[in-house]
Design an enzyme around this catalytic site. Structure first.
Site, PDB file in Angstrom:
ATOM      1  N   HIS A 198      -8.465 -18.080  -8.582  1.00  0.00           N
ATOM      2  CA  HIS A 198      -8.564 -17.081  -9.649  1.00  0.00           C
ATOM      3  C   HIS A 198      -8.470 -15.653  -9.114  1.00  0.00           C
ATOM      4  O   HIS A 198      -8.297 -14.709  -9.883  1.00  0.00           O
ATOM      5  CB  HIS A 198      -9.881 -17.275 -10.401  1.00  0.00           C
ATOM      6  CG  HIS A 198      -9.831 -16.832 -11.832  1.00  0.00           C
ATOM      7  ND1 HIS A 198      -8.755 -16.171 -12.375  1.00  0.00           N
ATOM      8  CD2 HIS A 198     -10.739 -16.950 -12.840  1.00  0.00           C
ATOM      9  CE1 HIS A 198      -9.003 -15.900 -13.653  1.00  0.00           C
ATOM     10  NE2 HIS A 198     -10.195 -16.368 -13.946  1.00  0.00           N
ATOM     11  N   ASP A 202      -4.319 -15.640 -12.935  1.00  0.00           N
ATOM     12  CA  ASP A 202      -5.131 -15.520 -14.143  1.00  0.00           C
ATOM     13  C   ASP A 202      -4.951 -16.749 -15.024  1.00  0.00           C
ATOM     14  O   ASP A 202      -4.014 -17.533 -14.840  1.00  0.00           O
ATOM     15  CB  ASP A 202      -4.748 -14.259 -14.923  1.00  0.00           C
ATOM     16  CG  ASP A 202      -5.179 -12.986 -14.216  1.00  0.00           C
ATOM     17  OD1 ASP A 202      -6.204 -13.029 -13.497  1.00  0.00           O
ATOM     18  OD2 ASP A 202      -4.500 -11.960 -14.374  1.00  0.00           O
TER      19      ASP A 202
END
Length: 227
Positions: A198, A202
């Site tokens: 992450h 995204d």
């Protein structure tokens, strides 16, 4: 612990300590892939001397989705903290051997067809079973596919294979009731999981990637239309 088991343990723990790992899921209707496999498996085997499996469909779909979502195929250079994007797709395929898990690499999958993928997987798998894989066979992958479905897995959250940024987990194909055009039908369904870093990727890119894989596996004609 064997040296290989120790190395695997080190890499898995490294991934946990370094990546901000998150997993997103989807499900794939395998009806069309199973029909295509059943219809052409004998002719495919005769011509290419390789069985037509599910992995070629997923590897090709993943390469298509990775070119569409380059962040999923990218990597963070830990020394400079820069994002390195690739214009090629080298997919590591997780293979279980008696001595542990190995991940030989399929090179330039974006330019391969189903037959080339299956032949290369067979060759690498045979080398793995004979313990003949060289370092260069397992070095430099940009993305990993792991197929727990061969052992009957229903659901899992795979761990990113560092220094890569994402991994696709395939699972078992099981008949389940699903809604098709407002009607309940029993279809062969597979859950798929994408675990990703992450820090770099995204949710939008991850979900879009997985939806693209789903679309192409369910209808490979999208590859011909470049959609």
């Amino acid at each position: 612990m064997s040296r290989m088991r120790l190395r695997i343990a080190e890499r898995l723990k490294e991934a946990q300590n370094t990546c901000a790992m998150l997993t997103t899921f989807n499900e794939i209707d395998m009806t069309n892939v199973k029909e295509m496999r059943e219809l052409y498996k004998e002719a495919f085997l005769t011509k290419h001397n390789a069985k037509l499996g599910f992995m070629s469909a997923f590897a090709k779909a993943a390469s298509h989705a990775l070119m569409d979502q380059p962040a999923v195929n990218a990597v963070i250079d830990e020394a400079t903290k820069e994002i390195v994007y690739r214009d090629y797709v080298d997919i590591s395929i997780a293979v279980a051997t008696p001595k542990g898990l190995v991940v030989p690499v399929l090179r330039n999958v974006e330019s391969m067809n189903y037959a080339e993928i299956e032949r290369t997987i067979n060759a690498l798998g045979e080398k793995a079973r004979k313990n003949e894989l060289a370092v260069e066979d397992m070095d430099g992958g940009t993305f990993t596919i792991s197929n727990g479905g061969v052992f009957g897995s229903l659901f899992s959250t795979p761990i990113v294979n560092p220094p890569q940024s994402a991994i696709l987990g395939m699972h078992g194909v099981f008949d389940r009731p699903v809604a098709i055009n407002g009607q309940v039908e029993v279809r062969p369904m597979m859950y798929v999981a994408l675990t990703y870093d992450h820090r770099l990727i995204d949710g939008r890119e991850a979900v879009t990637f997985l939806r693209k894989v789903k679309a192409v596996v369910e209808d490979p004609r999208l590859l011909l239309l470049d959609m």
